[in-house]
Write a protein that holds these residues in place. Structure first.
Motif, PDB file in Angstrom:
ATOM      1  N   VAL A 181       0.872  -1.195   0.046  1.00 39.20           N
ATOM      2  CA  VAL A 181      -0.110  -0.061  -0.050  1.00 39.20           C
ATOM      3  C   VAL A 181       0.914   1.160   0.017  1.00 39.20           C
ATOM      4  O   VAL A 181       1.849   1.381   0.859  1.00 39.20           O
ATOM      5  N   THR A 182       0.699   2.036  -0.989  1.00 37.29           N
ATOM      6  CA  THR A 182       1.488   3.220  -1.234  1.00 37.29           C
ATOM      7  C   THR A 182       0.669   4.616  -0.665  1.00 37.29           C
ATOM      8  O   THR A 182      -0.463   4.234  -0.333  1.00 37.29           O
ATOM      9  N   ASP A 183       1.031   5.681  -0.736  1.00 34.99           N
ATOM     10  CA  ASP A 183       0.188   6.729  -0.189  1.00 34.99           C
ATOM     11  C   ASP A 183      -0.736   7.388  -1.367  1.00 34.99           C
ATOM     12  O   ASP A 183      -1.490   8.147  -1.218  1.00 34.99           O
ATOM     13  N   SER A 184      -0.546   6.539  -2.688  1.00 39.20           N
ATOM     14  CA  SER A 184      -1.597   6.775  -3.799  1.00 39.20           C
ATOM     15  C   SER A 184      -2.015   5.604  -4.408  1.00 39.20           C
ATOM     16  O   SER A 184      -3.078   5.772  -5.285  1.00 39.20           O
ATOM     17  N   ASP A 185      -1.886   4.380  -3.732  1.00 42.97           N
ATOM     18  CA  ASP A 185      -2.255   3.275  -4.664  1.00 42.97           C
ATOM     19  C   ASP A 185      -1.997   1.795  -3.598  1.00 42.97           C
ATOM     20  O   ASP A 185      -1.548   2.003  -2.794  1.00 42.97           O
ATOM     21  N   ALA A 186      -2.445   0.909  -4.429  1.00 41.27           N
ATOM     22  CA  ALA A 186      -2.072  -0.400  -3.772  1.00 41.27           C
ATOM     23  C   ALA A 186      -1.390  -1.288  -5.160  1.00 41.27           C
ATOM     24  O   ALA A 186      -2.065  -1.469  -6.083  1.00 41.27           O
ATOM     25  N   VAL A 187      -0.192  -1.814  -4.981  1.00 39.47           N
ATOM     26  CA  VAL A 187       0.510  -2.327  -5.976  1.00 39.47           C
ATOM     27  C   VAL A 187       0.888  -3.767  -5.721  1.00 39.47           C
ATOM     28  O   VAL A 187       1.231  -3.916  -4.723  1.00 39.47           O
ATOM     29  N   LEU A 188       1.062  -4.470  -6.815  1.00 38.70           N
ATOM     30  CA  LEU A 188       1.844  -5.815  -6.640  1.00 38.70           C
ATOM     31  C   LEU A 188       3.230  -5.732  -7.286  1.00 38.70           C
ATOM     32  O   LEU A 188       3.558  -5.098  -8.397  1.00 38.70           O
ATOM     33  N   LEU A 189       4.300  -6.253  -6.347  1.00 33.05           N
ATOM     34  CA  LEU A 189       5.641  -6.203  -6.853  1.00 33.05           C
ATOM     35  C   LEU A 189       6.316  -7.620  -6.815  1.00 33.05           C
ATOM     36  O   LEU A 189       5.759  -8.328  -6.153  1.00 33.05           O
ATOM     37  N   TRP A 190       7.311  -7.721  -7.944  1.00 29.38           N
ATOM     38  CA  TRP A 190       7.790  -8.894  -8.159  1.00 29.38           C
ATOM     39  C   TRP A 190       9.520  -8.484  -7.986  1.00 29.38           C
ATOM     40  O   TRP A 190       9.867  -7.464  -8.478  1.00 29.38           O
ATOM     41  N   ALA A 274      -6.572 -10.739  -9.048  1.00 28.88           N
ATOM     42  CA  ALA A 274      -5.822  -9.704  -9.614  1.00 28.88           C
ATOM     43  C   ALA A 274      -4.332 -10.019  -9.557  1.00 28.88           C
ATOM     44  O   ALA A 274      -3.743 -10.420  -8.876  1.00 28.88           O
ATOM     45  N   PRO A 275      -3.711  -9.817 -10.842  1.00 30.32           N
ATOM     46  CA  PRO A 275      -4.464  -9.487 -12.090  1.00 30.32           C
ATOM     47  C   PRO A 275      -5.127 -10.775 -12.785  1.00 30.32           C
ATOM     48  O   PRO A 275      -4.680 -11.967 -12.411  1.00 30.32           O
ATOM     49  N   SER A 276      -5.897 -10.350 -13.560  1.00 31.91           N
ATOM     50  CA  SER A 276      -6.938 -11.549 -13.723  1.00 31.91           C
ATOM     51  C   SER A 276      -6.609 -12.113 -15.178  1.00 31.91           C
ATOM     52  O   SER A 276      -6.926 -13.113 -15.539  1.00 31.91           O
ATOM     53  N   GLY A 277      -5.765 -11.514 -15.977  1.00 30.79           N
ATOM     54  CA  GLY A 277      -5.165 -11.929 -17.202  1.00 30.79           C
ATOM     55  C   GLY A 277      -4.308 -13.099 -17.284  1.00 30.79           C
ATOM     56  O   GLY A 277      -3.640 -13.217 -16.236  1.00 30.79           O
ATOM     57  N   LEU A 278      -4.675 -13.916 -18.355  1.00 32.12           N
ATOM     58  CA  LEU A 278      -3.717 -15.174 -18.147  1.00 32.12           C
ATOM     59  C   LEU A 278      -2.166 -14.908 -18.328  1.00 32.12           C
ATOM     60  O   LEU A 278      -1.394 -15.771 -18.106  1.00 32.12           O
ATOM     61  N   CYS A 279      -1.942 -13.908 -18.690  1.00 35.01           N
ATOM     62  CA  CYS A 279      -0.326 -13.631 -18.997  1.00 35.01           C
ATOM     63  C   CYS A 279       0.148 -12.371 -18.321  1.00 35.01           C
ATOM     64  O   CYS A 279       0.948 -11.820 -18.732  1.00 35.01           O
ATOM     65  N   ASP A 280      -0.775 -11.746 -17.022  1.00 33.97           N
ATOM     66  CA  ASP A 280      -0.442 -10.724 -16.881  1.00 33.97           C
ATOM     67  C   ASP A 280       0.327 -10.952 -15.388  1.00 33.97           C
ATOM     68  O   ASP A 280       0.662  -9.807 -14.760  1.00 33.97           O
ATOM     69  N   LEU A 281       1.098 -12.048 -15.296  1.00 44.69           N
ATOM     70  CA  LEU A 281       2.089 -12.193 -14.121  1.00 44.69           C
ATOM     71  C   LEU A 281       3.435 -12.409 -14.823  1.00 44.69           C
ATOM     72  O   LEU A 281       3.555 -12.976 -15.799  1.00 44.69           O
ATOM     73  N   PRO A 282       4.534 -11.876 -13.742  1.00 44.77           N
ATOM     74  CA  PRO A 282       5.753 -12.134 -14.457  1.00 44.77           C
ATOM     75  C   PRO A 282       6.132 -13.452 -14.655  1.00 44.77           C
ATOM     76  O   PRO A 282       7.235 -13.590 -15.443  1.00 44.77           O
ATOM     77  N   ILE A 348       5.593  -7.454 -19.195  1.00 44.91           N
ATOM     78  CA  ILE A 348       4.454  -6.835 -18.465  1.00 44.91           C
ATOM     79  C   ILE A 348       4.994  -5.549 -17.181  1.00 44.91           C
ATOM     80  O   ILE A 348       4.350  -4.499 -17.363  1.00 44.91           O
ATOM     81  N   PRO A 349       6.047  -5.987 -16.507  1.00 41.79           N
ATOM     82  CA  PRO A 349       6.371  -4.679 -15.738  1.00 41.79           C
ATOM     83  C   PRO A 349       6.603  -3.478 -16.407  1.00 41.79           C
ATOM     84  O   PRO A 349       6.443  -2.368 -15.652  1.00 41.79           O
ATOM     85  N   ASN A 350       7.013  -3.459 -17.523  1.00 43.21           N
ATOM     86  CA  ASN A 350       7.282  -2.195 -18.398  1.00 43.21           C
ATOM     87  C   ASN A 350       5.925  -1.531 -18.282  1.00 43.21           C
ATOM     88  O   ASN A 350       6.002  -0.424 -18.649  1.00 43.21           O
ATOM     89  N   LYS A 351       4.845  -2.136 -18.341  1.00 41.96           N
ATOM     90  CA  LYS A 351       3.730  -1.303 -18.609  1.00 41.96           C
ATOM     91  C   LYS A 351       3.532  -0.177 -17.443  1.00 41.96           C
ATOM     92  O   LYS A 351       2.721   0.649 -17.375  1.00 41.96           O
ATOM     93  N   PHE A 352       4.013  -0.854 -16.190  1.00 38.59           N
ATOM     94  CA  PHE A 352       3.969   0.281 -15.137  1.00 38.59           C
ATOM     95  C   PHE A 352       5.309   0.776 -14.781  1.00 38.59           C
ATOM     96  O   PHE A 352       5.277   1.603 -13.756  1.00 38.59           O
ATOM     97  N   ALA A 353       6.397   0.741 -15.620  1.00 37.49           N
ATOM     98  CA  ALA A 353       7.583   1.439 -15.228  1.00 37.49           C
ATOM     99  C   ALA A 353       7.816   2.575 -16.073  1.00 37.49           C
ATOM    100  O   ALA A 353       7.030   2.806 -16.853  1.00 37.49           O
ATOM    101  N   SER A 354       8.535   3.523 -15.465  1.00 38.71           N
ATOM    102  CA  SER A 354       8.744   5.004 -16.186  1.00 38.71           C
ATOM    103  C   SER A 354      10.172   4.567 -16.858  1.00 38.71           C
ATOM    104  O   SER A 354      11.145   3.855 -16.376  1.00 38.71           O
ATOM    105  N   PRO A 355      10.637   4.971 -18.064  1.00 40.95           N
ATOM    106  CA  PRO A 355      11.774   4.952 -18.763  1.00 40.95           C
ATOM    107  C   PRO A 355      12.960   5.521 -18.151  1.00 40.95           C
ATOM    108  O   PRO A 355      12.874   6.436 -17.201  1.00 40.95           O
ATOM    109  N   VAL A 356      13.934   4.706 -18.197  1.00 40.27           N
ATOM    110  CA  VAL A 356      15.238   5.272 -17.369  1.00 40.27           C
ATOM    111  C   VAL A 356      15.749   6.667 -18.089  1.00 40.27           C
ATOM    112  O   VAL A 356      16.582   7.449 -17.506  1.00 40.27           O
ATOM    113  N   SER A 357      15.445   6.657 -19.270  1.00 38.90           N
ATOM    114  CA  SER A 357      15.576   7.682 -20.304  1.00 38.90           C
ATOM    115  C   SER A 357      14.866   8.074 -21.450  1.00 38.90           C
ATOM    116  O   SER A 357      14.105   7.042 -21.785  1.00 38.90           O
TER     117      SER A 357
END
Length: 882
Positions: A181-190, A274-282, A348-357
């Motif tokens: 739980v963050t101050d703005s959301d709830a997230v799953l981390l791997w 959650a996540p419910s997609g068949l390919c949404d897990l790392p 999948i994690p790139n969908k939620f990541a910010s680019p390093v550059s």
């Protein structure tokens, strides 16, 4: 001895034996007191159970797989045998270990005194331990004040009434996955070493955001899952089927599953995955396998130039090995290289990541990875010039054809080349003999490389010099005299010489390729889209902003290409501003919002590429005479889907987005029940602080809220009003304003007892029928009775609540969706806040715009005429294309 006496003596002996065994056997109790100890051996015959809660809903146990096997100190839900808390799940204790409770609290120790687990140091001596009916294990002092509780130290499970504060998390044994739980959301981390995010609550289609505030904690109750602010108000909510007990668990594969217990039986009802997609897990597949969803099932295959590895997963076909961070200390950078994963492969994690550059070339992205010892590979998007690194651990990949996967470009995996083993004969004295031969050869080779490099640079500068001259000559000879007028949107319909579509020349801004903004979707060239649309031959829509064409990309997916005649109707003039807005819109992903797949900006050409919705807009099946009639349940599904999409725009995005043009033409349908809001990409992007200053009129006559007429501030409740108008049209199956009316009423409703007839202004009729309690007469006649009155009543009440004249009285779109679904009680419309509908209906006030607007295009322009206009303009005459 007489038989009677023998029986009496046997009975007395049996009672003494039973008493002795009872003294030695474990006693089930609600409280534990100091100097208590237990092991899996002495509680084995009782299944390891040594105490219960007051109503036996939960019990404490030393659970083990078999006799003389390691045990875990756990709290278990009795009816379902679900483990809800564990002290040492990551490190089960040997069967010889012992659980103790004394003045210092709980501890698990080996016979030699080694402590394997213990509660933190207590402020005062413990006097008792108690297991509550909530499942919370507490330690009490002499004054019965709690000093420690299991609810404050969650493992992988959360129970009803248990809070998970911001900054805290659930974790699987081994800490492979976390729900934080963050101050703005709830997230799953791997991969906790690098914390790769692969899901967040705000991106789930079932969530609503009710408040723009920081999150203080997460909790669940009988009605759903919630994120609360420090004041106890709801920030996020997920409404779930009501149940007696809620059990939230982070599974070992990383899925977050919410189940409910009804109070009877031994089964748990699954409410959310959650996540419910068949390919949404790392780890949907093995390492470097590409997960693809086909026919409701997932398949795993190695990418091109990769093959199945004997260790599982995939490895490069050329025999090189995938780089491992464990080799960082002794790595030889000269042996490192990269293997491409090919097109159409994402992560999948790139969908939620910010680019390093961003704004750098491919070589720079590769250098970022090469310079990072923990980097296993990278993804580079040429269209947005964004670089994403994969560090420390990489799981399975995913096909980019699966909906919702961000376009992060092409992936490259770092590998180690297989070194050539030198022969024994070359290791000795021969190496010294080769040195005088190799040094001159190396020097000559380096000199040749330097000369080639210098020649190449000279040749490139010469070509740039000549091409610059050619561009200058072309620009000066082809630039039209009216370029400034076209650029400012004064007459976007005028085509320039030499371009049949009204686009020519180059922008006064820098070339689009030089514009580097993080998060841009795929950038298409004009020739790409001309080819995809067969030179713009299949037109599927048109309007004030341009035209829409059906196209097909090389991956065989269909798209809708919107060719904008001016930069968003004059709202965004330059390429940089256009790209900035596209970057925001392109990163908005929701199941009820049309996905922006890419864009094109060449010269003055502005095009948006959307996913294709094969059933078109809602107006076709709702108002069209041909085709099957929409049944009631399908209408409500469409209404709920549209409400969810608008709710996400209002509160789910980083920037609040007010659509400002909600109408049936902007609600698109797809086979299989897909419902998506379109044209939000052209809406005004505002922050919550700016919302009170946005007052420029735009939208479609008939759906404009009253605040447009009074120059009041525009907020998300303005969209709620427009949605209410759309909901009434969904109920009736006709436009709210019709030319003909029965019973001689000039725009009012028929007062006869047989029905409302063909009313001139349906919202007024809906209000009057609501006041009379006659709802069934408001439903579409084509349904021929295939709808229940209570269902129509609910929908009409929700629509009228959306139409309250005071924006503050209107519900949020999240509440609207919840009311239509039955997850929230429907509020009662307030007649005094709806009386203005009678004025609209009887012609005293223009029903859909101000008295100074004649309906040409409601985007801030006005007419000199002061007469009230009642003519109905088609939506495409006052709005852009879909």
């Amino acid at each position: 001895m007489a038989p009677t006496l023998r029986c009496l003596l046997f009975f007395i002996f049996f009672l003494l034996l039973l008493r002795r065994r009872a003294a030695a056997a474990p006693v089930f109790t609600e409280f534990l007191y100091p100097n208590f100890s237990a092991s899996s051996v002495n509680y084995l015959e009782k299944g390891g159970i040594f105490f219960y809660s007051n109503t036996s809903t939960f019990y404490g146990t030393l659970s083990s797989q078999a006799p003389q096997s390691p045990f875990v100190f756990s709290i278990v839900h009795s009816p379902t045998s679900a483990v809800v808390w564990s002290a040492n799940a990551a490190k089960p204790a040997p069967y010889t270990a012992e659980l103790s409770f004394n003045a210092t609290g709980f501890s698990i120790s080996l016979p030699d005194g080694t402590v394997l687990w213990a509660t933190p140091k207590l402020p005062r001596p413990a006097n008792a331990a108690c297991l509550l009916d909530s499942g919370n294990l507490i330690v009490l002092d002499a004054a019965n004040v709690s000093m420690w509780q299991s609810f404050a130290y969650p493992t992988d499970t959360l129970l009803s009434s248990q809070r998970l504060p911001s900054g805290s998390y659930l974790s699987t044994p081994g800490d492979d996955y976390r729900l934080m739980v963050t101050d703005s959301d709830a997230v799953l981390l791997w991969s906790i070493g690098d914390a790769q995010q692969f899901w967040r609550l705000s991106s789930d289609i079932r969530f609503f955001k009710d408040l723009n505030s920081q999150v203080a904690y997460m909790a669940a109750n009988e009605s759903g899952l919630y994120l609360f602010s420090s004041a106890g108000t709801v920030v996020f909510e997920v409404s779930l089927p009501p149940t007696k007990l809620r059990i939230l668990k982070l599974e070992s594969n990383g899925q977050f599953i919410i189940k409910g217990y009804s109070g009877t039986g031994s089964a748990l009802d699954q409410a959310l995955v959650a996540p419910s997609g068949l390919c949404d897990l790392p780890s949907s597949c093995k390492q470097l396998d590409v997960c693809t969803v086909q026919n409701q099932a997932a398949t795993c295959n190695c990418p091109a130039s990769f093959t199945a590895s004997h260790n599982g997963g995939c490895a490069p076909s050329d025999g090189s090995t995938v780089f491992s961070p464990s080799g960082c200390t002794s790595r030889n950078k000269s042996q490192e290289s990269y293997r491409s994963l090919g097109g159409g492969v994402g992560y999948i994690p790139n969908k939620f990541a910010s680019p390093v550059s961003s704004g750098r070339d491919f070589a720079s992205c590769r250098d970022f990875c090469s310079g990072n010892c923990t980097c296993l590979g990278f993804f580079y998007s040429a269209s947005s010039q964004s670089c994403f690194l994969v560090k420390k651990q990489i799981g399975s990949l995913v096909s980019n054809t699966n909906d919702g996967v961000s376009d992060t470009g092409v992936g490259y995996i770092k590998v180690l080349e297989t070194p050539q083993t030198p022969s024994v004969s070359s290791r000795g004295s021969s190496s010294s003999n080769l040195l005088p031969i190799l040094l001159p050869s190396i020097a000559v080779f380096l000199l040749i490389i330097v000369l080639i490099f210098a020649g190449t640079q000279w040749h490139r500068r010469r070509r740039r010099h000549h091409s610059g001259k050619r561009r200058s000559r072309t620009s000066s000879s082809s630039k039209p005299s009216n370029m400034k007028d076209i650029y400012l949107g004064r007459n976007p319909a005028w085509p320039s010489p030499g371009d049949e579509h009204g686009f020519t020349g180059d922008d006064s801004n820098s070339d689009s390729d030089e514009i580097s903004i993080p998060g841009l979707p795929t950038r298409f060239t004009y020739s790409d889209l001309a080819s995809a649309t067969d030179n713009f031959s299949v037109k599927i829509g048109s309007g004030g902003f341009g035209e829409v064409f059906k196209g097909q990309l090389p991956d065989k997916s269909f798209v809708a290409v919107k060719r904008i005649s001016a930069a968003l109707g004059g709202g965004v003039h330059g390429k940089k501003e256009f790209c900035t807005e596209i970057a925001v819109i392109g990163n908005i992903h929701h199941v009820n919002l049309v996905r922006l797949r890419g864009f094109c900006t060449e010269g003055r050409r502005r095009m948006l590429v959307y996913e294709y919705m094969n059933r078109g807009s809602l107006e076709r099946p709702l108002f069209g005479a041909a085709g099957p009639v929409l049944e009631w349940q399908e209408r409500m599904d469409i209404a709920i889907g549209a409400a969810r999409g608008l709710a996400y725009l209002h509160f789910g995005c980083d920037q609040k987005i007010i659509h400002c043009d909600v109408k049936p033409e902007n609600i698109l349908l797809h086979d299989g029940g897909g419902v998506k809001i379109s044209d939000f990409g052209l809406a005004k992007l505002i922050s919550p602080e700016q919302s009170s200053f946005f007052t420029t009129m735009r939208g479609t006559r008939g759906y404009l809220a009253p605040e447009w007429l009074t120059n009041s501030s525009i907020s998300d409740r303005t969209d709620v009003y427009s949605y209410g108008m759309v909901l009434l049209e969904i109920i009736r199956g006709r436009k709210n304003r019709t030319v003909e009316s029965s019973g001689g009423g000039g725009g009012g409703s028929s007062s006869g007892g047989s029905g409302i007839g063909e009313v001139g202004y349906f919202p007024m009729a809906a209000l009057e029928m609501h006041e009379r309690g006659r709802y069934l007469e408001l439903a579409d006649r084509r349904l021929e009775g295939r709808v229940r009155e209570e269902d129509v009543r609910l929908a009409v009440k929700v629509a009228l609540c959306c139409l309250h004249e005071d924006p503050g009285l209107r519900p949020t779109m999240a509440s609207v969706a919840a009311m239509l679904e039955g997850a929230m009680e429907v509020t009662q419309p307030r007649p005094e806040a709806l009386n203005f509908l009678r004025l609209y209906g009887r012609g005293f006030v223009d029903y859909g715009g101000s008295s100074t607007t004649t309906g040409e295009q409601v985007t801030g322009t006005t007419s000199s005429s002061s007469a009230v206009s009642y003519s109905y303009m088609t939506s495409q005459e006052v709005s852009g294309p879909r």
